[in-house]
Design a protein around this motif. Structure first.
Motif, PDB file in Angstrom:
ATOM      1  N   UNK A 159      -5.460  45.231  84.287  1.00  0.00           N
ATOM      2  CA  UNK A 159      -6.332  46.585  83.466  1.00  0.00           C
ATOM      3  C   UNK A 159      -7.786  46.890  84.517  1.00  0.00           C
ATOM      4  N   UNK A 160      -7.898  46.683  85.541  1.00  0.00           N
ATOM      5  CA  UNK A 160      -9.222  47.820  86.300  1.00  0.00           C
ATOM      6  C   UNK A 160      -8.896  49.125  86.301  1.00  0.00           C
ATOM      7  N   UNK A 161      -7.816  49.893  85.824  1.00  0.00           N
ATOM      8  CA  UNK A 161      -8.023  51.273  85.817  1.00  0.00           C
ATOM      9  C   UNK A 161      -9.407  52.288  84.172  1.00  0.00           C
ATOM     10  N   UNK A 162      -9.487  52.400  84.542  1.00  0.00           N
ATOM     11  CA  UNK A 162     -10.640  53.330  83.802  1.00  0.00           C
ATOM     12  C   UNK A 162      -9.842  54.780  83.639  1.00  0.00           C
ATOM     13  N   UNK A 163      -8.474  54.341  83.325  1.00  0.00           N
ATOM     14  CA  UNK A 163      -7.785  56.070  82.999  1.00  0.00           C
ATOM     15  C   UNK A 163      -8.376  56.805  82.147  1.00  0.00           C
ATOM     16  N   UNK A 164      -9.164  58.406  82.300  1.00  0.00           N
ATOM     17  CA  UNK A 164      -9.975  58.520  81.479  1.00  0.00           C
ATOM     18  C   UNK A 164      -9.344  58.835  79.992  1.00  0.00           C
ATOM     19  N   UNK A 165      -7.674  59.142  80.076  1.00  0.00           N
ATOM     20  CA  UNK A 165      -6.507  59.384  79.227  1.00  0.00           C
ATOM     21  C   UNK A 165      -5.895  58.759  78.431  1.00  0.00           C
ATOM     22  N   UNK A 166      -6.374  56.835  78.488  1.00  0.00           N
ATOM     23  CA  UNK A 166      -5.360  56.101  78.060  1.00  0.00           C
ATOM     24  C   UNK A 166      -5.791  56.422  76.634  1.00  0.00           C
ATOM     25  N   UNK A 167      -7.143  55.855  75.682  1.00  0.00           N
ATOM     26  CA  UNK A 167      -7.650  56.145  74.832  1.00  0.00           C
ATOM     27  C   UNK A 167      -7.371  57.126  73.829  1.00  0.00           C
ATOM     28  N   UNK A 168      -7.393  58.769  74.519  1.00  0.00           N
ATOM     29  CA  UNK A 168      -6.903  59.618  73.485  1.00  0.00           C
ATOM     30  C   UNK A 168      -5.336  59.621  73.480  1.00  0.00           C
ATOM     31  N   UNK A 169      -4.314  59.023  74.659  1.00  0.00           N
ATOM     32  CA  UNK A 169      -3.286  59.527  74.633  1.00  0.00           C
ATOM     33  C   UNK A 169      -2.660  57.680  73.494  1.00  0.00           C
ATOM     34  N   UNK A 170      -3.150  57.037  73.381  1.00  0.00           N
ATOM     35  CA  UNK A 170      -2.976  56.194  72.636  1.00  0.00           C
ATOM     36  C   UNK A 170      -3.472  56.196  71.247  1.00  0.00           C
ATOM     37  N   UNK A 171      -4.004  57.074  70.716  1.00  0.00           N
ATOM     38  CA  UNK A 171      -4.093  57.432  69.416  1.00  0.00           C
ATOM     39  C   UNK A 171      -2.983  58.421  69.056  1.00  0.00           C
ATOM     40  N   UNK A 172      -3.426  59.147  69.582  1.00  0.00           N
ATOM     41  CA  UNK A 172      -1.947  60.559  69.481  1.00  0.00           C
ATOM     42  C   UNK A 172      -0.791  59.569  68.901  1.00  0.00           C
ATOM     43  N   UNK A 173      -0.571  58.565  70.475  1.00  0.00           N
ATOM     44  CA  UNK A 173       0.975  57.769  69.936  1.00  0.00           C
ATOM     45  C   UNK A 173       1.230  57.043  68.806  1.00  0.00           C
ATOM     46  N   UNK A 174      -0.072  56.470  68.124  1.00  0.00           N
ATOM     47  CA  UNK A 174       0.266  55.698  67.776  1.00  0.00           C
ATOM     48  C   UNK A 174      -0.414  56.486  65.634  1.00  0.00           C
ATOM     49  N   UNK A 175      -0.577  57.435  65.980  1.00  0.00           N
ATOM     50  CA  UNK A 175      -0.832  58.974  65.007  1.00  0.00           C
ATOM     51  C   UNK A 175       0.988  59.407  64.847  1.00  0.00           C
TER      52      UNK A 175
ATOM     53  N   UNK B  26       1.988  56.818  54.217  1.00  0.00           N
ATOM     54  CA  UNK B  26       2.248  57.827  53.377  1.00  0.00           C
ATOM     55  C   UNK B  26       1.272  58.080  53.462  1.00  0.00           C
ATOM     56  N   UNK B  27      -0.346  59.145  54.146  1.00  0.00           N
ATOM     57  CA  UNK B  27      -1.092  60.189  54.104  1.00  0.00           C
ATOM     58  C   UNK B  27      -0.421  61.503  54.769  1.00  0.00           C
ATOM     59  N   UNK B  28       0.451  60.482  56.000  1.00  0.00           N
ATOM     60  CA  UNK B  28       1.888  61.721  56.423  1.00  0.00           C
ATOM     61  C   UNK B  28       2.377  62.127  55.790  1.00  0.00           C
ATOM     62  N   UNK B  29       3.473  61.753  54.471  1.00  0.00           N
ATOM     63  CA  UNK B  29       3.827  62.463  53.611  1.00  0.00           C
ATOM     64  C   UNK B  29       3.605  62.839  52.677  1.00  0.00           C
ATOM     65  N   UNK B  30       2.421  62.832  52.757  1.00  0.00           N
ATOM     66  CA  UNK B  30       1.595  62.649  51.294  1.00  0.00           C
ATOM     67  C   UNK B  30       0.851  62.666  50.035  1.00  0.00           C
ATOM     68  N   UNK B  31       1.475  60.981  50.044  1.00  0.00           N
ATOM     69  CA  UNK B  31       1.561  60.648  48.718  1.00  0.00           C
ATOM     70  C   UNK B  31      -0.356  59.518  49.049  1.00  0.00           C
ATOM     71  N   UNK B  32      -0.893  60.377  48.276  1.00  0.00           N
ATOM     72  CA  UNK B  32      -2.520  59.874  48.505  1.00  0.00           C
ATOM     73  C   UNK B  32      -2.098  58.491  47.458  1.00  0.00           C
ATOM     74  N   UNK B  33      -1.772  58.546  46.632  1.00  0.00           N
ATOM     75  CA  UNK B  33      -1.335  57.628  45.335  1.00  0.00           C
ATOM     76  C   UNK B  33      -1.238  56.123  46.404  1.00  0.00           C
ATOM     77  N   UNK B  34       0.116  56.489  47.291  1.00  0.00           N
ATOM     78  CA  UNK B  34       0.633  54.657  47.909  1.00  0.00           C
ATOM     79  C   UNK B  34      -0.198  54.889  48.520  1.00  0.00           C
ATOM     80  N   UNK B  35      -1.421  55.052  49.152  1.00  0.00           N
ATOM     81  CA  UNK B  35      -1.774  55.477  49.909  1.00  0.00           C
ATOM     82  C   UNK B  35      -2.861  54.157  49.462  1.00  0.00           C
TER      83      UNK B  35
END
Lengths: 114, 115
Positions: free
Chosen positions: B2-18, B56-65
């Motif tokens: 875990x010593x790699x402080x990869x600068x792109x790790x967090x951004x890639x993670x959030x994008x991949x998660x979304x 649900x938000x990505x499907x456009x359904x606010x109520x279910x969200x």
């Protein structure tokens, strides 16, 4: 400069790039101010791991990210996933924050010179 | 490891998660749950339902969200803002690096010309 015994190598590289051509007095000023502003990696890591047992998001508040901090606090660290990601990534988080603090230190020194 | 402080790790993670959340179908029942604590039976997690909420938000359904989790919209906004800040910081650092590189090349070229 010998006061900076607890910085990471990446920080030192950046500091050396910034203090090119600084006088001894300026270096001392920079080091004093920066040391009070910077955050330690271990502090951030421990506050992050606190989120696994207590409440999450404290580390984000320390880094100055209030929105993320509130989000983590209210959602248990994004269902603990955010906490785990931040624990893995804590070094980069503190590094980014410390770089920002370096910039703030430099601009503060600029303002004090006038 | 875990010593790699990869600068792109967090951004890639959030994008991949979304992206991962956008691809799931929140309406169907699934056995798989990412939440480690829910699998153990502990039902006190205040963030439960966020995944479904954002899906649900990505499907456009606010109520279910909002039914899944009331802070879904806020969470999505904060994560998008975080991705934006991360990319902006990396670009800024990259341009500084590039200008430093150019300056070094220029000074190197200038000094060789003087010789």
């Amino acid at each position: 400069m010998s006061l900076m015994y607890d910085t990471t190598p990446e920080e030192l590289i950046q500091i050396n790039a910034h203090i090119q051509g600084f006088s001894d007095e300026q270096i001392r000023q920079f080091v004093t101010v920066y040391r009070s502003k910077r955050k330690d990696e271990q502090t951030i890591l421990i506050c992050c791991l606190l989120g696994l047992v207590l409440f999450a998001g404290i580390h984000r508040f320390l880094i100055g990210q209030i929105g993320m901090g509130i989000l983590y606090f209210l959602t248990g660290g994004l269902c603990f996933i955010g906490t785990i990601v931040d624990a893995i990534n804590h070094k980069q988080l503190t590094l980014d924050y410390n770089f920002k603090m370096m910039g703030e230190t430099l601009s503060m020194m600029n303002m004090m010179r006038r | 490891m875990f010593n790699i402080g990869a600068p792109y790790f967090e951004a890639c993670f959030w994008v991949a998660a979304l992206i991962g959340l956008a691809c799931t179908n929140p309406g169907q029942e699934s056995h798989f749950s990412l939440c480690f604590f829910k699998r153990m039976g502990w039902s006190l997690c205040p963030g439960c339902g966020l995944g479904h909420s954002i899906a649900w938000l990505f499907h456009g359904n606010m109520l279910q969200s909002f039914k899944a989790h009331p802070l879904g919209l806020f969470a999505l906004a904060v994560i998008l803002h975080r991705i934006y800040i991360l990319i902006k910081t990396r670009l800024h650092q990259f341009t500084i690096f590039k200008t430093n590189q150019c300056n070094q090349q220029l000074t190197a070229a200038a000094s060789t010309q003087h010789l």
